[in-house]
Design a protein around this motif. Structure first.
Motif, PDB file in Angstrom:
ATOM      1  N   ALA A   1      47.348  31.181  31.115  1.00 11.17           N
ATOM      2  CA  ALA A   1      46.283  31.815  31.898  1.00 11.17           C
ATOM      3  C   ALA A   1      46.036  33.237  31.410  1.00 11.17           C
ATOM      4  CB  ALA A   1      46.642  31.811  33.383  1.00 11.17           C
ATOM      5  N   ALA A   2      47.120  33.976  31.168  1.00 12.56           N
ATOM      6  CA  ALA A   2      46.979  35.348  30.677  1.00 12.56           C
ATOM      7  C   ALA A   2      46.360  35.364  29.279  1.00 12.56           C
ATOM      8  CB  ALA A   2      48.337  36.046  30.673  1.00 12.56           C
ATOM      9  N   THR A   3      46.707  34.374  28.466  1.00  7.56           N
ATOM     10  CA  THR A   3      46.130  34.298  27.120  1.00  7.56           C
ATOM     11  C   THR A   3      44.631  34.063  27.200  1.00  7.56           C
ATOM     12  OG1 THR A   3      48.196  33.454  26.174  1.00  7.56           O
ATOM     13  CG2 THR A   3      46.171  33.026  24.943  1.00  7.56           C
ATOM     14  N   ARG A   4      44.190  33.171  28.062  1.00 14.91           N
ATOM     15  CA  ARG A   4      42.757  32.914  28.218  1.00 14.91           C
ATOM     16  C   ARG A   4      42.022  34.171  28.678  1.00 14.91           C
ATOM     17  NH1 ARG A   4      40.895  27.621  28.320  1.00 14.91           N
ATOM     18  NH2 ARG A   4      42.490  25.982  28.201  1.00 14.91           N
ATOM     19  N   ILE A   5      42.625  34.898  29.608  1.00 12.83           N
ATOM     20  CA  ILE A   5      42.004  36.128  30.104  1.00 12.83           C
ATOM     21  C   ILE A   5      41.877  37.150  28.977  1.00 12.83           C
ATOM     22  CG2 ILE A   5      42.382  38.127  31.613  1.00 12.83           C
ATOM     23  CD1 ILE A   5      43.651  36.124  33.623  1.00 12.83           C
ATOM     24  N   ALA A   6      42.927  37.279  28.166  1.00 16.45           N
ATOM     25  CA  ALA A   6      42.900  38.227  27.052  1.00 16.45           C
ATOM     26  C   ALA A   6      41.844  37.855  26.025  1.00 16.45           C
ATOM     27  CB  ALA A   6      44.283  38.288  26.399  1.00 16.45           C
ATOM     28  N   LEU A   7      41.686  36.569  25.753  1.00 11.42           N
ATOM     29  CA  LEU A   7      40.683  36.120  24.799  1.00 11.42           C
ATOM     30  C   LEU A   7      39.279  36.387  25.321  1.00 11.42           C
ATOM     31  CD1 LEU A   7      42.320  32.763  23.680  1.00 11.42           C
ATOM     32  CD2 LEU A   7      42.124  34.848  22.318  1.00 11.42           C
ATOM     33  N   GLU A   8      39.065  36.110  26.595  1.00  8.74           N
ATOM     34  CA  GLU A   8      37.750  36.364  27.180  1.00  8.74           C
ATOM     35  C   GLU A   8      37.421  37.848  27.141  1.00  8.74           C
ATOM     36  OE1 GLU A   8      35.245  35.494  31.330  1.00  8.74           O
ATOM     37  OE2 GLU A   8      37.360  34.922  31.169  1.00  8.74           O
ATOM     38  N   ALA A   9      38.416  38.685  27.457  1.00 12.81           N
ATOM     39  CA  ALA A   9      38.195  40.134  27.442  1.00 12.81           C
ATOM     40  C   ALA A   9      37.829  40.635  26.043  1.00 12.81           C
ATOM     41  CB  ALA A   9      39.447  40.849  27.941  1.00 12.81           C
ATOM     42  N   ALA A  10      38.339  39.952  25.022  1.00 15.57           N
ATOM     43  CA  ALA A  10      38.056  40.356  23.634  1.00 15.57           C
ATOM     44  C   ALA A  10      36.785  39.718  23.091  1.00 15.57           C
ATOM     45  CB  ALA A  10      39.237  39.986  22.745  1.00 15.57           C
ATOM     46  N   GLY A  11      36.116  38.902  23.903  1.00 14.59           N
ATOM     47  CA  GLY A  11      34.897  38.248  23.458  1.00 14.59           C
ATOM     48  C   GLY A  11      35.134  37.131  22.451  1.00 14.59           C
TER      49      GLY A  11
END
Length: 206
Positions: free
Chosen positions: A192-202
């Motif tokens: 979940a944290a990985t998905r959030i980080a990827l979304e934040a980085a576009g």
């Protein structure tokens, strides 16, 4: 075949990150056939593979810190550092690139984590300082000079080296796509944290 300005980055597909290895990812071996097929299909005109390649006394190893245990955190160069089991030691069987993949299709094999004092999750930058301001490995320049505009990232581990490589690729000016099903984490609890980080980085999931 993808456009010539698209590259594939395969991160740390090594036995030590697979079941039975020193630092296994959950089902880390399950992605090998799909990645082998990607390279064999020649869909990518440019392929880069990274290889964790640590000296035996690397400071990311818990064994180098007395009573410390694997997966504890310390500060190293002023930054949080997870202490790992000894893994991917230079020249060991666990550090080899997985033999089920035909690496002759790779244009570049980048060894990282070679300095005793410095860990290297990312293919693009060392683990010193904040994201975007860490010493470069030279990979971004190599890709830019070859006309690469987009990087597709896969491999091990999804929540560490693949994630950091994807983030740094984006910071380095590339469009980035993350091949989620062709990656596996050290711990699925981090997904979940990985998905959030990827979304934040576009960064797009592919």
């Amino acid at each position: 075949m993808y456009a010539k300005d698209v590259a594939l980055l395969v991160v740390d597909l090594q036995p030590d990150f697979m079941p039975g290895g020193a630092l296994p990812c959950q089902q880390g071996d399950a992605i090998v056939p799909a990645i082998a097929q990607l390279l064999a299909s020649r869909r990518y005109a440019t392929v880069i593979a990274t290889q964790d390649w640590h000296p035996a006394d690397h400071l990311s190893f818990a064994s180098q810190h007395g009573w410390r245990q694997p997966f504890e955190q310390i500060l190293l160069h002023g930054q949080p550092q997870t202490l790992w089991p000894d893994h991917c030691v230079q020249g060991s069987a666990g550090a080899a690139l997985d033999p089920r993949v035909d690496w002759r299709h790779a244009d570049l094999i980048l060894r990282k984590g070679t300095q005793r004092e410095v860990d290297s999750y990312s293919a693009f930058r060392e683990n010193i300082g904040p994201h975007g301001d860490r010493p470069a490995t030279g990979l971004a320049g190599w890709l830019h000079e070859r006309g690469i505009a987009e990087v597709h990232v896969c491999g091990l581990a999804r929540d560490y080296c693949v994630l950091w490589s994807a983030q740094d690729a984006a910071i380095s000016g590339f469009r980035v796509r993350f091949l989620w099903e062709r990656s596996r984490p050290v711990s699925a609890e981090n997904d979940a944290a990985t998905r959030i980080a990827l979304e934040a980085a576009g960064i797009d999931l592919l």
